[in-house]
Design a protein around this motif. Structure first.
Motif, PDB file in Angstrom:
ATOM      1  N   PRO A  42       0.808  -1.216   0.000  1.00 58.09           N
ATOM      2  CA  PRO A  42       0.000   0.000   0.000  1.00 58.09           C
ATOM      3  C   PRO A  42       0.842   1.267   0.000  1.00 58.09           C
ATOM      4  O   PRO A  42       1.992   1.263   0.403  1.00 58.09           O
ATOM      5  CB  PRO A  42      -0.793  -0.115   1.304  1.00 58.09           C
ATOM      6  CG  PRO A  42       0.043  -0.970   2.182  1.00 58.09           C
ATOM      7  CD  PRO A  42       0.753  -1.928   1.262  1.00 58.09           C
ATOM      8  N   LYS A  50       1.541   4.601   1.704  1.00 51.77           N
ATOM      9  CA  LYS A  50       1.342   5.156   3.043  1.00 51.77           C
ATOM     10  C   LYS A  50       1.716   6.635   3.004  1.00 51.77           C
ATOM     11  O   LYS A  50       2.785   6.998   2.534  1.00 51.77           O
ATOM     12  CB  LYS A  50       2.219   4.428   4.053  1.00 51.77           C
ATOM     13  CG  LYS A  50       1.878   2.959   4.167  1.00 51.77           C
ATOM     14  CD  LYS A  50       2.832   2.253   5.094  1.00 51.77           C
ATOM     15  CE  LYS A  50       2.548   0.767   5.109  1.00 51.77           C
ATOM     16  NZ  LYS A  50       3.500   0.035   5.955  1.00 51.77           N
ATOM     17  N   ARG A  73       0.275  10.849   4.719  1.00 47.12           N
ATOM     18  CA  ARG A  73      -0.541  11.576   5.690  1.00 47.12           C
ATOM     19  C   ARG A  73      -1.476  12.545   4.986  1.00 47.12           C
ATOM     20  O   ARG A  73      -1.134  13.128   3.967  1.00 47.12           O
ATOM     21  CB  ARG A  73       0.344  12.334   6.669  1.00 47.12           C
ATOM     22  CG  ARG A  73       1.080  11.420   7.611  1.00 47.12           C
ATOM     23  CD  ARG A  73       1.664  12.222   8.765  1.00 47.12           C
ATOM     24  NE  ARG A  73       2.333  11.349   9.695  1.00 47.12           N
ATOM     25  CZ  ARG A  73       1.767  10.837  10.782  1.00 47.12           C
ATOM     26  NH1 ARG A  73       0.517  11.113  11.049  1.00 47.12           N
ATOM     27  NH2 ARG A  73       2.450  10.067  11.593  1.00 47.12           N
ATOM     28  N   ARG A 112      -2.744   9.275   9.337  1.00 50.19           N
ATOM     29  CA  ARG A 112      -2.011   8.304   8.514  1.00 50.19           C
ATOM     30  C   ARG A 112      -3.003   7.580   7.621  1.00 50.19           C
ATOM     31  O   ARG A 112      -4.002   7.043   8.097  1.00 50.19           O
ATOM     32  CB  ARG A 112      -1.296   7.296   9.389  1.00 50.19           C
ATOM     33  CG  ARG A 112      -0.122   7.863  10.098  1.00 50.19           C
ATOM     34  CD  ARG A 112       0.535   6.796  10.922  1.00 50.19           C
ATOM     35  NE  ARG A 112       1.587   7.408  11.706  1.00 50.19           N
ATOM     36  CZ  ARG A 112       2.788   6.885  11.842  1.00 50.19           C
ATOM     37  NH1 ARG A 112       3.071   5.734  11.291  1.00 50.19           N
ATOM     38  NH2 ARG A 112       3.697   7.504  12.555  1.00 50.19           N
ATOM     39  N   HIS A 119      -3.440   4.695   4.397  1.00 45.51           N
ATOM     40  CA  HIS A 119      -2.850   3.570   3.671  1.00 45.51           C
ATOM     41  C   HIS A 119      -3.858   3.165   2.609  1.00 45.51           C
ATOM     42  O   HIS A 119      -4.975   2.775   2.948  1.00 45.51           O
ATOM     43  CB  HIS A 119      -2.608   2.385   4.608  1.00 45.51           C
ATOM     44  CG  HIS A 119      -1.741   2.704   5.771  1.00 45.51           C
ATOM     45  ND1 HIS A 119      -0.762   1.869   6.198  1.00 45.51           N
ATOM     46  CD2 HIS A 119      -1.690   3.769   6.613  1.00 45.51           C
ATOM     47  CE1 HIS A 119      -0.155   2.381   7.248  1.00 45.51           C
ATOM     48  NE2 HIS A 119      -0.712   3.545   7.512  1.00 45.51           N
ATOM     49  N   THR A 176      -1.868   0.569  -3.970  1.00 38.61           N
ATOM     50  CA  THR A 176      -0.940   1.200  -4.910  1.00 38.61           C
ATOM     51  C   THR A 176      -1.647   1.670  -6.173  1.00 38.61           C
ATOM     52  O   THR A 176      -1.292   2.700  -6.735  1.00 38.61           O
ATOM     53  CB  THR A 176       0.187   0.211  -5.285  1.00 38.61           C
ATOM     54  OG1 THR A 176       0.774  -0.257  -4.074  1.00 38.61           O
ATOM     55  CG2 THR A 176       1.254   0.870  -6.129  1.00 38.61           C
TER      56      THR A 176
END
Length: 68
Positions: free
Chosen positions: A2, A4, A6, A13, A15, A18
């Motif tokens: 994934p 990741k 912010r 956060r 996630h 892709t």
């Protein structure tokens, strides 16, 4: 693996898969629309046009580590 990153508004956060890189999503915490970053080889840190966002995220992460 994934992506990741912010949220640029609330620094939550996130996630995501892709395959969503380069698209916009809604942050589940603050409902702000954010762009999912596209990282080259996953090794380069995400950079924002506005450096103040990076500074806010770094300050938030430092405060989180200090509190732990």
């Amino acid at each position: 693996m994934p992506v990741k990153f912010r949220c640029t508004a609330c620094t939550a956060r996130l996630h995501v898969p892709t395959r969503w890189a380069g698209t916009t999503i809604e942050c589940p915490k603050c409902m702000t629309r954010v762009v999912v970053p596209v990282a080259a080889n996953g090794s380069d840190p995400v950079r924002f046009e506005d450096r103040s966002i990076e500074k806010r995220i770094q300050a938030f992460e430092a405060a989180t580590l200090a509190a732990a």
